[in-house]
Design an enzyme around this catalytic site. Structure first.
Site, PDB file in Angstrom:
ATOM      1  N   ALA A  58       0.877  -1.643  -0.371  1.00 18.29           N
ATOM      2  CA  ALA A  58       0.246   0.612   0.389  1.00 18.29           C
ATOM      3  C   ALA A  58       1.471   1.385  -0.192  1.00 18.29           C
ATOM      4  CB  ALA A  58      -0.578   0.095   1.195  1.00 18.29           C
ATOM      5  N   GLY A  69       1.098  -4.577   1.272  1.00 23.74           N
ATOM      6  CA  GLY A  69      -0.384  -5.513   0.956  1.00 23.74           C
ATOM      7  C   GLY A  69       0.298  -5.987  -0.657  1.00 23.74           C
ATOM      8  N   GLU A 117       0.079  -9.459   0.146  1.00 24.74           N
ATOM      9  CA  GLU A 117      -1.504  -9.881   0.219  1.00 24.74           C
ATOM     10  C   GLU A 117      -1.761 -10.099  -1.416  1.00 24.74           C
ATOM     11  OE1 GLU A 117      -1.248  -5.924   2.754  1.00 24.74           O
ATOM     12  OE2 GLU A 117      -2.137  -7.564   4.362  1.00 24.74           O
ATOM     13  N   GLU A 124       4.625  -4.895   7.330  1.00 20.91           N
ATOM     14  CA  GLU A 124       3.375  -3.698   8.299  1.00 20.91           C
ATOM     15  C   GLU A 124       4.213  -2.972  10.175  1.00 20.91           C
ATOM     16  OE1 GLU A 124       3.060  -5.836   6.197  1.00 20.91           O
ATOM     17  OE2 GLU A 124       1.577  -5.815   5.370  1.00 20.91           O
TER      18      GLU A 124
END
Ligand code: 3HC
Length: 702
Positions: free
Chosen positions: A62, A103, A106, A126
């Protein structure tokens, strides 16, 4: 420019993420990506989808900048994209190159198949940003590799390379070169040997040998292993909660729990601080006003001096693949250095970090000699001899006469004047300070000290070298103590003052540790050596001397710190291998005696004031250094303190912490303590300003 491109090949839609430099999955990118996934799912001519990245990588996750923005109801995030993939009946294949982080991983875990290049890094880092994976990572990774392994990977923020990822079952195929990646992904997309394979539908295996009954115990143990919530462990505890949810709850419920915990963390003070540290680190090498210059290649290094510092620096070069010659004529020092090098590499072998052959090769890349002639072909020379201007000048005059003209000369001094040393050479433009921290091969910080004449190319070379040596390099101007030590003098004086009032060194250290420092100021003094501090205090009493003679008395008593098993504290070989400080009433009495002589009366101080004095001493000096231009940005100071002095990263560094507690409050306390406030601190306090919004040169002499 579109951030997502598509192309169809025989019923397979290839989706390319193109958001340079790292294809971050920003709100903007997700806004384009989401309808593309929905459209592919609805398109009957499409059988499968391949997701890949442009810019020679998959995705670093992200966009960290987005966490500070409040999404609107229309905003699409990577979570929405992943939900759309999860709903789809098409086969999804992730074609992964170089990075699949946060992300990015993910997203890949939401696909049915994953193929990667051999040099790919996969991980959910993260936690390093005070967050937890918030797009399904805490629910899918345990289902993919087992809960315990997943928890360990996420708690450490550890990335794995393709081979380890394959062994864990994260990858279906590894290709040897990026050129073969798309073909391999298309082949899987076309054949899809096992059809759809949603990780979300798997059961969570706990891990080897862990029964369902033991799961609760494993979770409670995990909570005990990480720091307390208010001591930097907030994200870790929430992460454990999320993984517990993956074990106990159906997938959709676990996902909802994860999302809630993620949102809490994204708004938490520690996460803001850690995100600041992330970006501050990436600012460091951007020097305003510095003309672009091509760094000089560094293929060989020389280090002058085989003491502790010189040896550590030589090991650092060797580990980065740069052969190094260490020049010293003192046989005993060289013998000790050789043993240190040998011991260091053997330790790495024992730890399984390298093979015997690799260790031997590295050892061979460090040569010891007393001949200065050996540095004639070096590209950089780092001087690490005794802290004496005369000695250093003599060394540099000699080095300058032998080194090739393009060679960069650097001093590892911690306090002496770089320009004075440069003046004895014919190449002041190729001269600078490279201030490593002890032990040089371990400590991540490097201060690059810019002299008056240091050229842009020399600076560019130093920054590049810092990166090669895997150091975090911060620029300082040539001022006494540079950034870090200049501030530590104020910090140590503040600690000394507390002890002079009768606060025990142990209590001062305890408060610092509770705040998050790995050790307190007195233990740090003992580690770096009381004699070292004494020399500096003698050279610059205005800067580095307290109000009493405690330090002189300690030196007289040969209490030089950990190395003599006594300093501010006592040490005992049987307690923490001789490194654990033990309170010494003798030292407390010494402080009382010297304070009385200096006319200082005892007073009681609460823990809050102890912390404020320590932290605000750093902030006030930091503000002076900003105003004087010694440090470029508040973030540079923060990085120096986080990486060089153990300032707790979840408080972001001293200048970030000032904003956290309020600059006005810091200023008022500094005044109340009777210290001279930095004009910049005063100006910011009066304007209700923050260091985060401070721009270089603003408010100077306000
Ligand atoms: N978001 C925004 N910007 C990012 C970014 C990210 N996730 N990752 C890197 N960048 C930016 C950097 O700020 C830098 O910008 P600049 O050029 O303007 O200074 C640029 O990309 C290049 O980064 P580096 O200088 O760090 O380049 P390197 O090649 O040394 O390293 C990297 C590349 C390994 C990808 C490293 O940047 C990195 O570790 N990035 C962070 C990875 C990460 O933490 N991902 C998780 C994000 S949070 C998340 O995904 C939440 C999700 O669970 C919902």
């Amino acid at each position: 420019m579109a951030l997502v491109h598509t192309e169809d090949r025989d019923g397979v839609r290839i989706i390319t993420l193109d958001n340079p430099p790292v294809n971050s999955l920003s709100f903007a990118l997700s806004g384009e990506f989401y309808p593309i996934v929905e459209a592919a799912s609805a398109d009957e001519s499409i059988r499968a989808v391949v997701i890949k990245g442009a810019n020679r990588q998959f995705s670093a996750g992200a966009d960290i900048n987005d966490f500070a923005t409040e999404p609107t109801p229309e905003t699409k995030t990577v979570r929405d994209v992943i939900a759309a993939i999860e709903r789809s009946d098409k086969i999804f294949v992730a074609a992964i190159e170089k990075n699949a982080l946060g992300g990015g991983l993910e997203l890949a875990l939401a696909c049915d198949y994953r193929v990667a290049t051999a040099d790919t890094k996969l991980g959910l880092p993260e936690i390093k940003l005070g967050l937890l994976p918030g797009a399904g990572g805490t629910q899918r990774l345990p289902r993919a590799i087992g809960a315990q392994d997943a928890l360990d990977m996420m708690l450490k923020g550890r990335n794995v390379k393709s081979d380890e990822a394959t062994a864990k079952g994260l990858l279906d195929e590894v290709v040897d070169s990026p050129e073969h990646l798309l073909d391999a992904a298309l082949k899987i997309a076309n054949a899809a040997p096992l059809g759809k394979r949603r990780i979300s539908q798997r059961r969570v295996e706990l891990g080897k040998g862990i029964s369902a009954q033991a799961a609760a115990f494993v979770v409670s143990q995990a909570h005990k292993m990480v720091p307390a919530e208010d001591a930097g462990g907030l994200a870790a505890h929430k992460l454990i909660d999320a993984v517990e949810a993956s074990v106990e709850l159906p997938f959709a419920y676990g996902l909802a729990r994860e999302a809630r915990l993620f949102e809490e963390l994204a708004r938490s003070a520690p996460s803001f601080a850690l995100r600041h540290v992330f970006f501050a680190e990436r600012e460091l090498s951007k020097i305003p006003g510095l003309p672009a210059a091509e760094p000089l290649p560094i293929a060989k290094a020389a280090v002058i001096g085989a003491g502790t510092m010189g040896t550590g620096i030589a090991i650092t070069f060797a580990q980065a693949g740069i052969p190094v010659v260490v020049i010293d004529s003192n046989d005993a020092a060289v013998e000790k250095a050789k043993q240190t090098v040998f011991g260091m590499f053997m330790y790495q072998v024992q730890k399984g970090r390298m093979t015997q052959e690799e260790a031997w090769k590295l050892g061979q890349s460090i040569q010891f000699t007393e001949e200065y002639g050996e540095l004639a072909d070096a590209d950089v020379v780092v001087e690490a001899v005794f802290e004496s201007m005369d000695v250093k000048k003599e060394v540099f005059a000699k080095v300058d006469a032998i080194a090739k003209p393009s060679c960069v000369l650097a001093s590892n001094t911690s306090t002496l004047d770089i320009d004075a040393m440069a003046s004895v050479t014919k190449r002041p433009e190729r001269f600078l300070g490279l201030h490593f921290f002890v032990p040089a091969n371990i400590m991540p910080l490097l201060e690059i000290v810019r002299g008056k004449a240091t050229s842009p190319q020399t600076l560019a070379t130093a920054f590049k070298l810092g990166k090669t040596l895997r150091k975090t390099a911060v620029l300082s101007t040539n001022a006494f103590g540079f950034i870090g030590n200049r501030m530590v003098f104020d910090y140590a004086k503040a600690a000394g003052e507390l002890a002079e009032w009768g606060v025990s060194p142990m209590r001062v250290d305890k408060v610092a540790k509770k705040f998050g420092f790995p050790m307190g100021p007195f233990a740090m003094g003992d580690l770096s050596g009381i004699d070292v501090a004494w020399h500096i205090a003698k050279a610059r009493p205005d800067v580095a001397r307290g109000k009493t003679n405690v330090i002189d008395r300690l030196v007289e008593m040969k209490r030089l710190g950990q190395k003599t098993m006594a300093g501010y504290f006592k040490y005992d070989k049987s307690v923490g291998k001789g490194r654990e400080p033990i309170a010494d009433p003798e030292v407390e009495a010494l402080f009382a005696e010297e304070a009385m002589k200096a006319g200082i009366a005892p007073r009681t101080v609460d823990d809050r004031e102890i912390l404020e004095r320590l932290a605000f001493a750093l902030i006030n000096r930091g503000a002076f250094l900003l105003e004087e231009g010694v440090a470029l940005r508040p973030g540079d100071i923060d990085i120096v303190y986080v990486y060089g002095y153990g300032f707790p990263p979840h408080h972001g560094g001293p200048m970030w912490y000032a904003d956290e507690v309020g600059v006005k409050h810091v200023y008022e306390r500094v005044v109340a303590f009777g210290w001279e406030p930095a004009p910049l601190l005063k100006a910011l306090a009066e304007k209700n300003g923050t260091f985060a919004n401070y721009k270089q040169g603003e408010l100077i002499h306000a």
